[in-house]
Design a protein around this motif. Structure first.
Motif, PDB file in Angstrom:
ATOM      1  N   HIS A  97      22.510   8.904 -32.808  1.00  0.00           N
ATOM      2  CA  HIS A  97      21.498   8.601 -33.811  1.00  0.00           C
ATOM      3  C   HIS A  97      20.151   9.044 -33.254  1.00  0.00           C
ATOM      4  CE1 HIS A  97      24.573   5.569 -35.185  1.00  0.00           C
ATOM      5  NE2 HIS A  97      24.215   6.104 -36.335  1.00  0.00           N
ATOM      6  N   LYS A  98      19.492   9.960 -33.965  1.00  0.00           N
ATOM      7  CA  LYS A  98      18.217  10.489 -33.504  1.00  0.00           C
ATOM      8  C   LYS A  98      17.083   9.970 -34.372  1.00  0.00           C
ATOM      9  CE  LYS A  98      20.027  14.735 -31.432  1.00  0.00           C
ATOM     10  NZ  LYS A  98      19.855  16.209 -31.314  1.00  0.00           N
ATOM     11  N   TYR A  99      15.930   9.744 -33.729  1.00  0.00           N
ATOM     12  CA  TYR A  99      14.779   9.196 -34.421  1.00  0.00           C
ATOM     13  C   TYR A  99      13.507   9.913 -33.982  1.00  0.00           C
ATOM     14  CZ  TYR A  99      18.180   5.374 -34.758  1.00  0.00           C
ATOM     15  OH  TYR A  99      19.310   4.637 -34.966  1.00  0.00           O
ATOM     16  N   ARG A 100      12.624  10.130 -34.932  1.00  0.00           N
ATOM     17  CA  ARG A 100      11.286  10.589 -34.587  1.00  0.00           C
ATOM     18  C   ARG A 100      10.459   9.361 -34.229  1.00  0.00           C
ATOM     19  NH1 ARG A 100       8.925  13.903 -39.454  1.00  0.00           N
ATOM     20  NH2 ARG A 100       9.460  11.930 -40.466  1.00  0.00           N
ATOM     21  N   LEU A 101       9.692   9.460 -33.161  1.00  0.00           N
ATOM     22  CA  LEU A 101       8.915   8.318 -32.727  1.00  0.00           C
ATOM     23  C   LEU A 101       7.982   7.826 -33.826  1.00  0.00           C
ATOM     24  CD1 LEU A 101       7.962   8.936 -28.988  1.00  0.00           C
ATOM     25  CD2 LEU A 101       9.671   7.398 -29.936  1.00  0.00           C
ATOM     26  N   GLN A 102       7.478   8.745 -34.646  1.00  0.00           N
ATOM     27  CA  GLN A 102       6.574   8.340 -35.715  1.00  0.00           C
ATOM     28  C   GLN A 102       7.296   7.536 -36.797  1.00  0.00           C
ATOM     29  OE1 GLN A 102       5.736  12.549 -36.615  1.00  0.00           O
ATOM     30  NE2 GLN A 102       6.167  12.071 -38.762  1.00  0.00           N
ATOM     31  N   ASP A 103       8.630   7.617 -36.839  1.00  0.00           N
ATOM     32  CA  ASP A 103       9.390   6.781 -37.775  1.00  0.00           C
ATOM     33  C   ASP A 103       9.670   5.398 -37.211  1.00  0.00           C
ATOM     34  OD1 ASP A 103       9.483   8.801 -39.653  1.00  0.00           O
ATOM     35  OD2 ASP A 103      11.426   9.559 -38.981  1.00  0.00           O
ATOM     36  N   ILE A 104       9.612   5.283 -35.883  1.00  0.00           N
ATOM     37  CA  ILE A 104       9.850   3.985 -35.233  1.00  0.00           C
ATOM     38  C   ILE A 104       8.541   3.223 -35.055  1.00  0.00           C
ATOM     39  CG2 ILE A 104      10.668   2.831 -33.153  1.00  0.00           C
ATOM     40  CD1 ILE A 104      12.937   4.003 -34.732  1.00  0.00           C
ATOM     41  N   TYR A 105       7.535   3.912 -34.550  1.00  0.00           N
ATOM     42  CA  TYR A 105       6.268   3.251 -34.203  1.00  0.00           C
ATOM     43  C   TYR A 105       5.144   3.641 -35.163  1.00  0.00           C
ATOM     44  CZ  TYR A 105       8.561   2.096 -29.791  1.00  0.00           C
ATOM     45  OH  TYR A 105       9.418   1.608 -28.846  1.00  0.00           O
ATOM     46  N   PRO A 106       4.188   2.716 -35.372  1.00  0.00           N
ATOM     47  CA  PRO A 106       4.143   1.340 -34.842  1.00  0.00           C
ATOM     48  C   PRO A 106       5.146   0.440 -35.555  1.00  0.00           C
ATOM     49  CG  PRO A 106       2.328   1.680 -36.353  1.00  0.00           C
ATOM     50  CD  PRO A 106       3.003   3.017 -36.199  1.00  0.00           C
ATOM     51  N   LEU A 107       5.767  -0.439 -34.795  1.00  0.00           N
ATOM     52  CA  LEU A 107       6.720  -1.373 -35.375  1.00  0.00           C
ATOM     53  C   LEU A 107       6.010  -2.323 -36.348  1.00  0.00           C
ATOM     54  CD1 LEU A 107       8.742  -2.309 -32.169  1.00  0.00           C
ATOM     55  CD2 LEU A 107       9.530  -0.840 -34.038  1.00  0.00           C
ATOM     56  N   ARG A 167       5.766  -5.984 -38.201  1.00  0.00           N
ATOM     57  CA  ARG A 167       6.128  -7.385 -38.005  1.00  0.00           C
ATOM     58  C   ARG A 167       6.635  -7.971 -39.313  1.00  0.00           C
ATOM     59  NH1 ARG A 167       4.834 -10.333 -33.585  1.00  0.00           N
ATOM     60  NH2 ARG A 167       3.671  -9.284 -31.922  1.00  0.00           N
ATOM     61  N   THR A 168       7.689  -8.760 -39.226  1.00  0.00           N
ATOM     62  CA  THR A 168       8.270  -9.382 -40.406  1.00  0.00           C
ATOM     63  C   THR A 168       9.043 -10.615 -39.949  1.00  0.00           C
ATOM     64  OG1 THR A 168       9.701  -8.977 -42.332  1.00  0.00           O
ATOM     65  CG2 THR A 168      10.353  -7.953 -40.253  1.00  0.00           C
ATOM     66  N   THR A 169       9.898 -11.133 -40.799  1.00  0.00           N
ATOM     67  CA  THR A 169      10.804 -12.203 -40.413  1.00  0.00           C
ATOM     68  C   THR A 169      12.217 -11.828 -40.839  1.00  0.00           C
ATOM     69  OG1 THR A 169      10.458 -13.407 -42.491  1.00  0.00           O
ATOM     70  CG2 THR A 169       9.060 -14.011 -40.614  1.00  0.00           C
ATOM     71  N   PHE A 170      13.193 -12.320 -40.105  1.00  0.00           N
ATOM     72  CA  PHE A 170      14.599 -12.097 -40.438  1.00  0.00           C
ATOM     73  C   PHE A 170      15.342 -13.386 -40.184  1.00  0.00           C
ATOM     74  CE2 PHE A 170      18.944 -10.562 -39.405  1.00  0.00           C
ATOM     75  CZ  PHE A 170      19.225  -9.943 -40.618  1.00  0.00           C
ATOM     76  N   GLU A 171      16.026 -13.872 -41.176  1.00  0.00           N
ATOM     77  CA  GLU A 171      16.697 -15.181 -41.096  1.00  0.00           C
ATOM     78  C   GLU A 171      15.738 -16.263 -40.612  1.00  0.00           C
ATOM     79  OE1 GLU A 171      19.362 -16.144 -42.303  1.00  0.00           O
ATOM     80  OE2 GLU A 171      20.714 -14.421 -42.538  1.00  0.00           O
ATOM     81  N   GLY A 172      14.468 -16.149 -41.036  1.00  0.00           N
ATOM     82  CA  GLY A 172      13.473 -17.160 -40.709  1.00  0.00           C
ATOM     83  C   GLY A 172      12.855 -17.040 -39.334  1.00  0.00           C
ATOM     84  N   ALA A 173      13.226 -16.028 -38.564  1.00  0.00           N
ATOM     85  CA  ALA A 173      12.691 -15.849 -37.211  1.00  0.00           C
ATOM     86  C   ALA A 173      11.764 -14.636 -37.171  1.00  0.00           C
ATOM     87  CB  ALA A 173      13.825 -15.668 -36.207  1.00  0.00           C
ATOM     88  N   PRO A 174      10.786 -14.615 -36.267  1.00  0.00           N
ATOM     89  CA  PRO A 174       9.900 -13.452 -36.153  1.00  0.00           C
ATOM     90  C   PRO A 174      10.686 -12.221 -35.727  1.00  0.00           C
ATOM     91  CG  PRO A 174       9.595 -14.917 -34.281  1.00  0.00           C
ATOM     92  CD  PRO A 174      10.467 -15.650 -35.266  1.00  0.00           C
ATOM     93  N   ALA A 175      10.451 -11.116 -36.400  1.00  0.00           N
ATOM     94  CA  ALA A 175      11.220  -9.901 -36.124  1.00  0.00           C
ATOM     95  C   ALA A 175      10.330  -8.678 -36.265  1.00  0.00           C
ATOM     96  CB  ALA A 175      12.408  -9.800 -37.092  1.00  0.00           C
ATOM     97  N   ARG A 176      10.847  -7.570 -35.755  1.00  0.00           N
ATOM     98  CA  ARG A 176      10.175  -6.279 -35.916  1.00  0.00           C
ATOM     99  C   ARG A 176      11.159  -5.284 -36.504  1.00  0.00           C
ATOM    100  NH1 ARG A 176       7.944  -8.376 -31.180  1.00  0.00           N
ATOM    101  NH2 ARG A 176       5.665  -8.324 -31.059  1.00  0.00           N
ATOM    102  N   ILE A 177      10.623  -4.352 -37.291  1.00  0.00           N
ATOM    103  CA  ILE A 177      11.426  -3.303 -37.900  1.00  0.00           C
ATOM    104  C   ILE A 177      10.721  -1.972 -37.696  1.00  0.00           C
ATOM    105  CG2 ILE A 177      12.467  -4.828 -39.625  1.00  0.00           C
ATOM    106  CD1 ILE A 177      10.406  -3.696 -41.642  1.00  0.00           C
ATOM    107  N   PRO A 178      11.445  -0.842 -37.780  1.00  0.00           N
ATOM    108  CA  PRO A 178      10.801   0.473 -37.628  1.00  0.00           C
ATOM    109  C   PRO A 178       9.765   0.708 -38.718  1.00  0.00           C
ATOM    110  CG  PRO A 178      13.180   0.648 -37.402  1.00  0.00           C
ATOM    111  CD  PRO A 178      12.906  -0.738 -37.895  1.00  0.00           C
ATOM    112  N   PHE A 179       8.775   1.505 -38.413  1.00  0.00           N
ATOM    113  CA  PHE A 179       7.684   1.777 -39.351  1.00  0.00           C
ATOM    114  C   PHE A 179       8.211   2.393 -40.642  1.00  0.00           C
ATOM    115  CE2 PHE A 179       4.343   4.549 -41.057  1.00  0.00           C
ATOM    116  CZ  PHE A 179       3.325   3.616 -41.241  1.00  0.00           C
ATOM    117  N   ALA A 180       9.036   3.439 -40.525  1.00  0.00           N
ATOM    118  CA  ALA A 180       9.578   4.126 -41.707  1.00  0.00           C
ATOM    119  C   ALA A 180      10.980   3.607 -42.006  1.00  0.00           C
ATOM    120  CB  ALA A 180       9.575   5.637 -41.499  1.00  0.00           C
TER     121      ALA A 180
END
Length: 313
Positions: A236-246, A248-261
């Motif tokens: 699985h390949k990713y461009r850094l600009q699609d990952i960063y900046p991460l 901030r969100t929540t997942f199942e009620g806990a603090p989480a991070r997701i990729p930018f794109a």
């Protein structure tokens, strides 16, 4: 929510530099050599007239961590390969859990994972099917048997050096029952290329009461000519600009991070239909509930809704 950690005694040998003496010369040798199955030395013919050089003398994995790439072995094991048994760690598996217990176990486990990483300022983000579940309603997809997260290779190395074999004790909100999870870093996570394909999962966060787990994979910059492209061992390949900046969100009620794109990554991995189709894996998306509901229960929900509508006619 409360948690604390303690480290299992006798950590794996590879967490520190190998101290056993290694040959000091890479000069070819012609003497006959045999080895036992437990030896770390690479295989070579017993009878040979050709000069032979030990490849481990030039292998940084061997020199620093005692890992012989030519003798790679599978680190994580599962009790089976089907959709059920393939999602348990063999060390802690006794029997498959029912759907209700699985859902509760995965929910509490991902909360513990995300809180642990957030509290210790460790970088991670949710990925693959787990990210798709977040896109729909910020929850685990009800048909998922495990979860996926990713980390940069720098965080992966830091986990190996400082948190490997850590037991995380987690108190569930409300119920206040204690659950224990093992953060286990694969020694072959030091090998950032795919190798023999036996260790594409770099680490796991394991519920030790059931064997269910979160898969953790690292991404690394492997293409010299494309420093902006990072990838995991499963191609699985990713461009850094699609990952960063991460984000901030929540997942199942806990603090989480997701990729930018996140949306572009999901479409690339699963196709656009994954973000629009409301029927999948014997489940139907019910917008009014913002939930995936098993098809066997959908009809009863519709009947209930129709009765409520009649009351207001």
């Amino acid at each position: 929510m409360q948690w604390r950690t303690w480290v299992i005694l006798s950590p794996p040998f590879w967490c520190a530099a190998v101290t056993t003496a290694l040959p000091g010369s890479a000069a070819p040798v012609t003497a006959e050599i045999t080895r036992s199955e437990s030896s770390n030395e690479p295989s070579r013919p017993i009878e040979s007239t050709r000069p032979w050089t030990d490849p481990t003398l030039h292998d940084p994995l061997w020199l620093k961590y005692g890992l012989n790439a030519s003798a790679e072995y599978k680190y994580f094991h599962e009790p089976g390969r089907d959709d059920i048994l393939g999602h348990y760690d063999s060390r802690y598996f006794t029997a498959p859990v029912n759907d209700s217990q699985r859902a509760d176990t995965l929910t509490q486990m991902v909360r513990a994972y995300l809180n642990f990483f957030d509290d210790n300022d460790l970088e991670t983000w949710i990925a693959h099917g787990t990210l798709l579940g977040w896109w729909w309603n910020g929850k685990i997809l009800p048909w998922d048997w495990d979860m996926d997260t990713q980390v940069p290779d720098t965080t992966l190395a830091y986990l190996a050096d400082h948190y490997n074999q850590t037991i995380i004790e987690y108190m569930t909100p409300g119920a206040q029952d204690k659950r224990d999870y093992l953060l286990d870093i694969n020694p072959w996570s030091r090998q950032r290329e795919r190798g023999q394909g036996l260790n594409i999962i770099d680490a796991r966060f394991i519920d030790i009461s059931t064997g269910l787990y979160i898969d953790i994979t690292g991404i690394s910059q492997l293409e010299v000519d494309h420093p902006d492209i990072w990838q995991c061992k499963n191609f699985h390949k990713y461009r850094l600009q699609d990952i960063y900046p991460l984000r901030r969100t929540t997942f199942e009620g806990a603090p989480a991070r997701i990729p930018f794109a996140y949306d572009a990554l999901l479409i690339e991995e699963y196709d656009k239909a994954a973000l629009t189709s409301t029927s999948f894996h014997n489940h139907t998306w019910i917008p009014a509930m913002a939930e995936w509901v098993h098809d066997e229960a959908v009809s009863s929900i519709h009947v209930h809704d129709s009765h409520e509508a009649e009351q207001y006619d």
